[in-house]
Each structure stands twice: as structure tokens, then as C-alpha cells.
Design an enzyme around this catalytic site. Structure first.
Site, PDB file in Angstrom:
ATOM      1  N   THR A  44      42.614  42.409  46.200  1.00 29.61           N
ATOM      2  CA  THR A  44      42.455  43.609  45.381  1.00 29.61           C
ATOM      3  C   THR A  44      42.262  44.846  46.244  1.00 29.61           C
ATOM      4  OG1 THR A  44      41.514  42.255  43.619  1.00 29.61           O
ATOM      5  CG2 THR A  44      41.174  44.618  43.454  1.00 29.61           C
ATOM      6  N   CYS A  45      41.540  44.719  47.336  1.00 29.59           N
ATOM      7  CA  CYS A  45      41.320  45.858  48.228  1.00 29.59           C
ATOM      8  C   CYS A  45      42.632  46.298  48.874  1.00 29.59           C
ATOM      9  CB  CYS A  45      40.287  45.522  49.294  1.00 29.59           C
ATOM     10  SG  CYS A  45      38.638  45.239  48.600  1.00 29.59           S
ATOM     11  N   THR A  46      43.495  45.348  49.181  1.00 30.51           N
ATOM     12  CA  THR A  46      44.798  45.666  49.757  1.00 30.51           C
ATOM     13  C   THR A  46      45.655  46.416  48.743  1.00 30.51           C
ATOM     14  OG1 THR A  46      44.699  43.813  51.294  1.00 30.51           O
ATOM     15  CG2 THR A  46      46.888  44.701  50.803  1.00 30.51           C
TER      16      THR A  46
END
Length: 156
Positions: A44-46
Site C-alpha cells: 500500500t505504501c508503494t
């Protein structure tokens, strides 16, 4: 200092992925988007980082600096920037002091386990250093575009 929309944003100085130190004070005269995220290279951070990357030139056109902050090391940030070709700086808040100032370092729960971590949040600061908008517990889909629209509105 209490974090409150309409008041001055908490000041900070942190090491950046390019090896320099970034100070919020030095960014006066430009709008600043700070997005706090839990961990480099996670799914999700990517997606979040790449969504910000994909509209980055539009942030620049809106006189807005984009900064990502997590508790990861400079080396981790450098690898993330290189792998995902991120055009903006990632700042290392390994002791979570800035995360605490922005009230994003909180107790989290996952599969019944409790732990301290960064709650995905974004802040928009105007050219005078005032916090003008905050997004808490961010859902990534469409978020970069929403933040971009808010940044553009500051220039009207």
C-alpha cells in the site's frame, strides 16, 4: 504545540533521501504536502508513493513541495526512491519525534496484535507555514489527486 488546522504547522528538521537535511522553515514561500506512511516497499505504501510520483509535476506547477515521512532509515529511503523513481524527497523519522508532533504515531491493531506505528496521514501546509488541511487514516485510491486539488486551490 497542538496540531490544529488554521495554526502554524509543527516545525522539524530531518535527514532526507538525498543526504541533505530538510527543514520546514526553509520551505516557506511554497506550499508543502507531507504524507506519513508506515513502511518503504510495502504494497500500500508503494501504491501511495507512486501515485504521488505520477502527479508530482502537477504539484510542482502548483508551487507545492511533496515530502514523504516514515520511520525507515535513509538507506531504506534511498533504495525506495531508486527502485520506484520517486522525484521527491523521503525523510527519515527513525525516533518518531516528527510523527509524534503530527499525532500520527499511534497504537495500531492487526490480527489481534497491538503495536505502535504510523497511521497513514497527509498534511497540507500553505506558503506561510500554516496547516490548512489534514487527511487522517488515508485510503490510497484517489488520494493523490484529492491532495493535488487542495494544493491547487491555495494558489487561487
Amino acid at each position: 504545540m497542538t496540531l490544529e488546522v488554521g495554526k502554524k504547522a509543527p516545525k522539524f528538521k530531518l535527514q532526507a533521501s538525498n543526504g541533505e537535511t530538510v527543514s520546514l522553515m526553509e520551505l516557506r514561500g511554497r506550499n508543502v504536502v507531507i504524507f506519513f506512511y508506515p513502511k518503504d516497499m510495502t504494497a500500500t505504501c508503494t501504491v501511495q508513493a507512486c501515485d504521488m510520483r505520477d502527479v508530482y509535476s502537477e504539484f510542482v506547477d502548483a508551487n507545492t513541495v511533496v515530502l514523504g515521512i516514515s520511520g525507515d532509515s535513509i538507506k531504506s529511503h534511498q533504495n525506495f526512491v531508486a527502485k520506484k523513481e520517486l522525484p521527491y524527497l523521503l525523510l527519515a523519522d527513525e525516533d518518531h519525534k516528527v510523527c509524534e508532533k503530527y499525532d500520527v504515531w499511534q497504537l495500531k491493531k492487526l490480527y489481534g496484535r497491538e503495536y505502535m506505528g504510523i497511521v497513514r496521514s497527509t498534511f497540507l501546509i500553505d506558503a506561510k507555514g500554516k496547516l490548512v488541511r489534514e487527511w487522517r487514516k488515508v485510503k490510497v485510491k484517489g488520494h493523490a489527486q484529492e491532495v493535488l486539488e487542495a494544493a491547487r486551490s491555495l494558489n487561487k
